[in-house]
Write an enzyme that holds these catalytic residues in place. Structure first.
Site, PDB file in Angstrom:
ATOM      1  N   SER A  27     -88.638  70.511  93.424  1.00 25.25           N
ATOM      2  CA  SER A  27     -88.774  71.175  94.619  1.00 25.25           C
ATOM      3  C   SER A  27     -87.914  72.406  94.859  1.00 25.25           C
ATOM      4  O   SER A  27     -87.876  72.935  95.745  1.00 25.25           O
ATOM      5  CB  SER A  27     -88.548  70.017  95.679  1.00 25.25           C
ATOM      6  OG  SER A  27     -87.594  69.539  95.652  1.00 25.25           O
ATOM      7  N   ASN A 115     -81.449  60.776  99.162  1.00 24.71           N
ATOM      8  CA  ASN A 115     -82.358  60.336 100.182  1.00 24.71           C
ATOM      9  C   ASN A 115     -81.744  60.589 101.601  1.00 24.71           C
ATOM     10  O   ASN A 115     -82.405  61.096 102.554  1.00 24.71           O
ATOM     11  CB  ASN A 115     -82.617  58.863 100.046  1.00 24.71           C
ATOM     12  CG  ASN A 115     -83.466  58.300  98.925  1.00 24.71           C
ATOM     13  OD1 ASN A 115     -83.880  59.219  98.267  1.00 24.71           O
ATOM     14  ND2 ASN A 115     -83.528  57.176  98.668  1.00 24.71           N
ATOM     15  N   THR A 161    -114.449  83.256 134.551  1.00 28.71           N
ATOM     16  CA  THR A 161    -114.683  81.767 134.027  1.00 28.71           C
ATOM     17  C   THR A 161    -115.968  81.676 133.399  1.00 28.71           C
ATOM     18  O   THR A 161    -117.001  82.527 133.388  1.00 28.71           O
ATOM     19  CB  THR A 161    -114.674  80.778 135.281  1.00 28.71           C
ATOM     20  OG1 THR A 161    -116.128  81.111 135.823  1.00 28.71           O
ATOM     21  CG2 THR A 161    -113.630  80.655 136.109  1.00 28.71           C
ATOM     22  N   HIS A 162    -116.096  81.026 132.172  1.00 29.68           N
ATOM     23  CA  HIS A 162    -117.203  81.012 131.139  1.00 29.68           C
ATOM     24  C   HIS A 162    -117.608  82.460 130.554  1.00 29.68           C
ATOM     25  O   HIS A 162    -118.631  82.647 130.529  1.00 29.68           O
ATOM     26  CB  HIS A 162    -118.657  80.470 132.088  1.00 29.68           C
ATOM     27  CG  HIS A 162    -118.594  79.395 132.874  1.00 29.68           C
ATOM     28  ND1 HIS A 162    -118.398  78.153 132.302  1.00 29.68           N
ATOM     29  CD2 HIS A 162    -118.085  79.205 134.144  1.00 29.68           C
ATOM     30  CE1 HIS A 162    -118.242  77.233 133.175  1.00 29.68           C
ATOM     31  NE2 HIS A 162    -117.973  77.889 134.386  1.00 29.68           N
ATOM     32  N   SER A 283    -111.022 100.631 108.818  1.00 29.82           N
ATOM     33  CA  SER A 283    -112.040 100.116 107.954  1.00 29.82           C
ATOM     34  C   SER A 283    -112.240 101.054 106.651  1.00 29.82           C
ATOM     35  O   SER A 283    -112.104 102.185 106.716  1.00 29.82           O
ATOM     36  CB  SER A 283    -113.560 100.189 108.917  1.00 29.82           C
ATOM     37  OG  SER A 283    -114.427  99.988 107.668  1.00 29.82           O
ATOM     38  N   LYS A 289    -113.656 103.319 112.713  1.00 28.86           N
ATOM     39  CA  LYS A 289    -113.024 101.797 113.158  1.00 28.86           C
ATOM     40  C   LYS A 289    -111.667 101.782 113.468  1.00 28.86           C
ATOM     41  O   LYS A 289    -110.959 102.552 112.481  1.00 28.86           O
ATOM     42  CB  LYS A 289    -113.663 100.779 112.127  1.00 28.86           C
ATOM     43  CG  LYS A 289    -114.958 100.509 112.122  1.00 28.86           C
ATOM     44  CD  LYS A 289    -115.672  99.675 113.262  1.00 28.86           C
ATOM     45  CE  LYS A 289    -115.077  98.345 113.431  1.00 28.86           C
ATOM     46  NZ  LYS A 289    -115.766  97.477 112.490  1.00 28.86           N
ATOM     47  N   ASN A 291    -109.634  98.329 114.017  1.00 22.52           N
ATOM     48  CA  ASN A 291    -109.788  96.991 114.316  1.00 22.52           C
ATOM     49  C   ASN A 291    -108.263  96.285 114.782  1.00 22.52           C
ATOM     50  O   ASN A 291    -107.591  96.618 114.319  1.00 22.52           O
ATOM     51  CB  ASN A 291    -110.185  96.301 112.932  1.00 22.52           C
ATOM     52  CG  ASN A 291    -111.306  96.792 112.274  1.00 22.52           C
ATOM     53  OD1 ASN A 291    -112.298  96.882 113.279  1.00 22.52           O
ATOM     54  ND2 ASN A 291    -111.482  96.929 111.100  1.00 22.52           N
ATOM     55  N   TYR A 323     -87.765  55.796 101.560  1.00 25.61           N
ATOM     56  CA  TYR A 323     -87.579  57.069 100.971  1.00 25.61           C
ATOM     57  C   TYR A 323     -88.828  56.686 100.068  1.00 25.61           C
ATOM     58  O   TYR A 323     -88.771  55.785  98.948  1.00 25.61           O
ATOM     59  CB  TYR A 323     -86.564  57.546 100.447  1.00 25.61           C
ATOM     60  CG  TYR A 323     -87.023  58.998  99.600  1.00 25.61           C
ATOM     61  CD1 TYR A 323     -87.199  59.990 100.528  1.00 25.61           C
ATOM     62  CD2 TYR A 323     -87.307  59.016  98.503  1.00 25.61           C
ATOM     63  CE1 TYR A 323     -87.386  61.260  99.938  1.00 25.61           C
ATOM     64  CE2 TYR A 323     -87.701  60.069  97.787  1.00 25.61           C
ATOM     65  CZ  TYR A 323     -87.755  61.480  98.517  1.00 25.61           C
ATOM     66  OH  TYR A 323     -88.033  62.691  97.931  1.00 25.61           O
ATOM     67  N   GLN A 328     -91.220  64.466  99.846  1.00 26.55           N
ATOM     68  CA  GLN A 328     -90.939  65.916  99.441  1.00 26.55           C
ATOM     69  C   GLN A 328     -92.123  66.843  99.945  1.00 26.55           C
ATOM     70  O   GLN A 328     -91.844  68.098 100.068  1.00 26.55           O
ATOM     71  CB  GLN A 328     -90.966  65.745  97.925  1.00 26.55           C
ATOM     72  CG  GLN A 328     -90.285  67.210  97.323  1.00 26.55           C
ATOM     73  CD  GLN A 328     -89.817  66.845  95.876  1.00 26.55           C
ATOM     74  OE1 GLN A 328     -88.807  66.709  95.545  1.00 26.55           O
ATOM     75  NE2 GLN A 328     -90.714  67.217  94.804  1.00 26.55           N
ATOM     76  N   LYS A 331     -91.600  69.747 103.088  1.00 20.67           N
ATOM     77  CA  LYS A 331     -91.171  71.056 103.233  1.00 20.67           C
ATOM     78  C   LYS A 331     -92.057  72.306 103.033  1.00 20.67           C
ATOM     79  O   LYS A 331     -91.865  73.136 103.867  1.00 20.67           O
ATOM     80  CB  LYS A 331     -90.293  71.143 101.971  1.00 20.67           C
ATOM     81  CG  LYS A 331     -88.568  70.199 102.070  1.00 20.67           C
ATOM     82  CD  LYS A 331     -88.162  70.158 101.108  1.00 20.67           C
ATOM     83  CE  LYS A 331     -87.235  68.856 101.168  1.00 20.67           C
ATOM     84  NZ  LYS A 331     -87.932  67.609 100.979  1.00 20.67           N
TER      85      LYS A 331
HETATM   86  N1  ARG Z   1     -86.312  66.768  96.336  1.00 18.60           N
HETATM   87  C1  ARG Z   1     -86.378  65.575  97.317  1.00 18.60           C
HETATM   88  C2  ARG Z   1     -87.017  65.618  98.565  1.00 18.60           C
HETATM   89  O1  ARG Z   1     -86.965  66.638  98.910  1.00 18.60           O
HETATM   90  C3  ARG Z   1     -84.801  64.850  97.297  1.00 18.60           C
HETATM   91  C4  ARG Z   1     -84.941  63.452  97.406  1.00 18.60           C
HETATM   92  C5  ARG Z   1     -85.168  62.723  96.060  1.00 18.60           C
HETATM   93  N2  ARG Z   1     -84.795  61.407  96.090  1.00 18.60           N
HETATM   94  C6  ARG Z   1     -85.266  60.626  95.301  1.00 18.60           C
HETATM   95  N3  ARG Z   1     -84.737  59.411  95.103  1.00 18.60           N
HETATM   96  N4  ARG Z   1     -85.975  61.187  94.223  1.00 18.60           N
HETATM   97  O2  ARG Z   1     -87.605  64.692  99.051  1.00 18.60           O
END
Ligand code: ARG
Length: 463
Positions: A27, A115, A161-162, A283, A289, A291, A323, A328, A331
């Site tokens: 990640s 976690n 309206t409408h 355009s 044009k 836009n 968890y 993950q 994000k």
């Molecule tokens: N990169 C993980 C996340 O964002 C971190 C947590 C990982 N925990 C684990 N037990 N593998 O969720």
């Protein structure tokens, strides 16, 4: 040393990780954004460990110096990522070890798990983002709408309206309507921020802290209002991310409708406004044009944000306590959404502060049929029940149409009398758009005084 023994969790593994699995699992490509929050979390966490005597004062100083160095490297773009840096947490710890030695750095994770660590970072990151980027910029957008509404209160345009011409309203009334929506969004975001500002740190992997760390101390030092009172919840609650995505979806819905109105108003057929060049594009084929791409993107990106919300809800649905790696997946939609919303607020602010209003086109679009309700109200003022006056006014509109008149103001006194003999000469005073808007002076209406009251109340709530 095999590749796996260098991994944070490599101890029990003997086989190599499949290379695609490594990428699939990593990640860091996106959670590097959490680096500051992560370092701050570790700084305070190690203070907690020092209070327990798990690291010495000298070690703590070294750790803090090391963390500062890591932060500098991220800040000036010199942090070198290594192939086994799975996420921001492992990357920061690995680098800290290189700087201060693993004998000391190896202690910082005592009693902590990624976690509780990852979600602590995420809460800090969101809290700062909401304050520094979203709330601040949203306040500016609302102020720009208010300023414009105050300056251009003279302009009267058709209200719809409408999407059919309905009654005349002030342009400022339209501006104030979106300032009102955005103010509610602002308030919701403040409440959301309060709800998310709770600390998961010290919850461990799931079951709690084995050395009795002072979670309240950690929370306070990290600027949280309180601690999350159940460690299972602390590590697995992602409701705050869902709420941000939900908030963003609703906000983008408002932005999308705002944009759609302006797209319509900017067409040659309406011509009420002209977008500035800064927020329009041309355009590649048609030289004439111009836009309204900024507005179309504001409208279009609302779909993307809603997609982020529905995607995350699906990822979270049905995962067992506590968890699981599915989390993950919080994000990318979150980061995408935050950037999209931040930029959308800035673009909307730019659009509204630079467009030109063509008040003559607004005035030219006002037609007498829009005063048919005022005509009905005229007779109400003479004591006729509204249901009856509604019908009578309708007859007047029909007559004007049948006779090919340009409007109900062209019906002669004689014809008015024929329709209803309670009509008198003063009926012609009804046909005045300014008077029509000024009559609507009850709270929330389109009269000058009512709009000023709305704007003042929004200003009052913003501070
Ligand atoms: N990169 C993980 C996340 O964002 C971190 C947590 C990982 N925990 C684990 N037990 N593998 O969720």
């Amino acid at each position: 040393m095999s590749e796996n023994t260098q991994k944070l969790w490599g101890g029990r593994f003997t086989g190599e990780t499949d290379p695609l699995m490594h990428l699939y699992n990593a990640s860091l490509p996106y959670d590097y954004k959490l680096y500051k929050a992560d370092l701050e979390g570790t700084k305070v966490y190690t203070e907690g460990l020092a209070q327990l005597g798990l690291i010495t004062k000298e070690e703590l100083v070294k750790i803090h110096e090391g963390l500062l160095q890591v932060e500098k490297e991220w800040d000036n773009n010199s942090f070198i990522k290594m192939p086994n840096d799975e996420d921001i947490h492992t990357a920061n710890e690995r680098r800290l070890g290189e700087i201060i030695g693993t004998k000391i750095s190896g202690k910082v994770h005592t009693g902590r798990s990624r976690n509780d660590q990852c979600v602590t970072d995420l809460r800090i990151y969101c809290r700062e983002y909401l304050s520094d980027k979203l709330l601040k910029n949203l306040e500016t957008l609302i102020n720009v709408l208010i300023n414009r509404a105050e300056e251009e209160i003279e302009f009267i345009m058709p209200g719809y309206t409408h999407l059919q011409r309905a009654q005349p309203i002030r342009w400022s009334h339209w501006l104030s309507s979106y300032a009102t929506y955005f103010l509610e969004d602002y308030k919701r975001l403040v409440q959301l921020k309060e709800r998310l500002n709770k600390s998961p740190l010290g919850a461990g992997a799931l079951a709690g802290h084995p050395y009795g760390i002072d979670r309240e101390y950690l929370a306070e030092k990290l600027g949280f209002d309180s601690v999350i009172g159940n460690s299972l919840v602390a590590v697995s609650d992602r409701d705050f991310v869902v709420e941000i995505l939900f908030w963003s979806t609703l906000f983008m819905n408002h932005i999308s409708r705002f944009a759609e109105d302006l797209i319509i108003y900017s067409t040659a057929e309406f011509g009420f406004i002209k977008l500035s060049d800064a927020y329009s594009t041309g355009s590649s084929l048609m030289p004439q044009k111009k836009n309204a791409d900024s507005l179309e993107l504001l409208r279009g990106k609302s779909g993307r944000v809603f997609g982020n919300l529905s995607g995350l809800l699906m990822s979270l649905k049905g995962i067992p306590s506590t968890y699981n790696k599915d989390m993950q997946e919080d994000k990318e939609p979150l980061f995408d959404c935050l950037t999209t919303v931040e930029h959308s607020i800035l673009i909307a602010t730019g659009v509204i502060s630079t467009l030109t209003v063509q008040s003559d086109k607004m005035a030219a679009a006002l037609t007498m049929d829009m005063l048919a309700t005022d005509l009905a109200d005229y007779l109400v003022r003479k004591g006729v029940p509204f249901r009856e006056t509604h019908h009578i006014s309708g007859e007047c509109v029909a007559l004007a149409e049948k006779e090919g008149l340009s409007g109900i103001d062209k019906i002669t006194m004689e014809q008015y009398k024929q329709i209803d003999n309670r009509f008198e000469k003063d009926v012609y005073e009804t046909f005045n758009f300014e008077q029509s808007v000024e009559r609507r002076d009850a709270t929330g209406g389109t009269a000058r005084s009512a709009i000023i009251k709305q704007l003042n109340s929004i200003k009052h709530d913003l501070v």
